[in-house]
Design a protein around this motif. Structure first.
Motif, short mmCIF file in Angstrom:
data_model
loop_
_atom_site.label_atom_id
_atom_site.label_comp_id
_atom_site.label_asym_id
_atom_site.label_seq_id
_atom_site.Cartn_x
_atom_site.Cartn_y
_atom_site.Cartn_z
N UNK A 312 -4.03 -9.29 -2.51
CA UNK A 312 -4.01 -8.00 -2.35
C UNK A 312 -5.07 -7.35 -1.48
N UNK A 313 -4.44 -6.26 -0.63
CA UNK A 313 -5.08 -5.42 0.04
C UNK A 313 -5.29 -4.16 -0.23
N UNK A 314 -5.21 -3.03 0.28
CA UNK A 314 -5.29 -1.68 -0.31
C UNK A 314 -4.06 -1.43 -0.65
N UNK A 317 0.67 -5.94 -0.95
CA UNK A 317 0.86 -7.24 -1.61
C UNK A 317 0.82 -8.30 -0.34
N UNK A 318 0.06 -9.36 -0.56
CA UNK A 318 0.08 -10.27 0.56
C UNK A 318 0.69 -11.83 0.02
N UNK A 319 1.68 -12.15 0.36
CA UNK A 319 2.55 -13.14 -0.04
C UNK A 319 2.19 -14.70 0.99
N UNK A 342 5.17 -4.51 -0.17
CA UNK A 342 5.13 -4.38 -1.76
C UNK A 342 6.26 -4.69 -2.53
N UNK A 343 6.48 -4.84 -3.79
CA UNK A 343 7.76 -4.84 -4.46
C UNK A 343 7.66 -3.73 -5.26
#
Length: 393
Positions: A312-314, A317-319, A342-343
């Protein structure tokens, strides 16, 4: 179940593969596919308003849920670039009141921690605060905090972080959160979007997507073409005088955690910003900081929600990040490529905004009228989200 239904069939190799059933006449879903320069495809199905029979379009605004957090972070970074905000400063110095985890009273809380869900804030209290609530008093409740871990050391996704972020933005600028978002984000990007409808145009209000529950009852935004009489949670006495709103003291009124109303096409424009394809809006180093992992799951340092959150960044979401633990199931695309975005999930809606940072290509989508127990797919994401992704690609 009415709406976009995910059916699982088994192929000859024994792998579950998604098949998208035909939506019912009353259901609503939309998607936009985009690249670095433009939208490359779009579609919408169903009705935006069942009462009037109005057909949904890709440029109709909907309450998009937690993708709102990403939009807030973009505005925060604009303020950071002008030295109005500092990611690593104790936010108490900006708020003018002391924000502390009661279990760690000497540990400062920063915007970086709040945006990355590592501040120790928890959704143990209702974050839909009434208009006359006082955030300082609210955050003194021990149920709003994790007493096990000091700030900065553990990830747990929490909506309550974002009313605090909104209050910090207000205290630093002397301006109301919804107006900050109009000035810093929607106006410069020419997106007819808003939080809780207050700064959207009349045209957007007329085109609002009504959110329905699976039983057909209204969940949100049956506007009938008019601004809601009270766009925020009323005060404890039932009043709704926005002139009484206190900057930096309430934060939750305009639902910064999930109350953005934006179209699928507007999301695609945010996606191009996230991919660094909107020159002049954010500096390259600001975007790099947003999408850099502020937290990575190492097997013990956070709550992944059954493999959904692993980097996770700022507010990003990082997948499918390389090297992640086997417990991570954060690849709804199923192709192993890293994506950022993001979701969202609220009021019977599921949504997503995902960008391949290498190619600049992405998808934005939402589907409505879904039950709370909508099943997961092959990944930790809902099967309907995987289906929308497959349809939009």
């Amino acid at each position: 179940m009415r709406g976009i239904i995910m059916l699982l069939c088994i192929n000859m190799a024994g792998m579950a593969s998604p098949v998208l059933a035909q939506p019912g006449a009353d259901d609503a879903s939309a998607w936009v596919r985009f690249d670095a320069r433009r939208d490359t495809g779009a579609d919408a199905q169903g009705l935006a308003d069942r009462t009037t029979g109005r057909t949904l379009r890709p440029d109709d605004p909907v309450r998009i849920a937690s993708i709102s957090k990403l939009a807030v972070a973009m505005a925060v970074m604009r303020l950071v670039e002008r030295d109005v905000l500092d990611l690593d400063r104790d936010v108490s110095a900006v708020l003018g009141w002391r924000l502390r985890n009661p279990a760690y009273p000497e540990a400062p809380i920063t915007l970086r921690q709040l945006l990355s869900h590592t501040a120790g804030v928890r959704d143990g209290i209702d974050y839909g605060l009434p208009l006359d609530a006082d955030l300082e008093r609210t955050m003194q409740d021990g149920a709003a905090w994790d007493g096990r871990y000091a700030p900065g050391h553990y990830f747990t996704y929490s909506n309550l972080n974002f009313p605090i972020v909104a209050a910090v933005m207000e205290a630093a600028t002397g301006e109301r959160f919804d107006r900050i978002m109009q000035r810093e984000l929607f106006g410069p990007l020419r997106i007819d979007a808003c939080f809780n409808w207050t700064t959207c145009t009349q045209r957007a209000i007329r085109r609002a997507v009504v959110l329905y529950r699976p039983d057909g009852s209204v969940a949100r935004d049956d506007l009938r073409g008019a601004m809601p009489p009270c766009p925020v949670v009323p005060a404890q006495d039932g009043g709704c005088d926005l002139a009484s709103y206190r900057l930096g003291r309430q934060g939750a009124a305009f639902s910064p955690q999930g109350g953005m109303r934006i179209s699928a096409r507007g999301l695609a424009r945010l996606g191009r910003v996230l991919a660094g394809r909107h020159a002049g809006f954010l500096k390259a180093e600001s975007l790099a900081e947003m999408v850099r992992p502020q937290w990575r799951y190492d097997g013990t340092n956070g709550d992944t929600e059954q493999g959904l959150h692993c980097a996770y960044g700022l507010a990003v979401m990082i997948l499918a990040m390389p090297g992640r633990p086997a417990a991570c199931r954060d690849d709804p695309f199923g192709d192993g490529r890293l994506r950022i975005g993001h979701s969202g999930e609220a009021y019977s809606l599921r949504s997503g905004l995902w960008v391949d940072p290498v190619t600049g290509k992405g998808v934005a989508f939402y589907a409505t009228a879904l039950p709370a127990d909508t099943p997961n797919g092959r990944s930790a994401f809902r099967a309907v989200s995987e289906a929308m992704i497959a349809k939009a690609r």
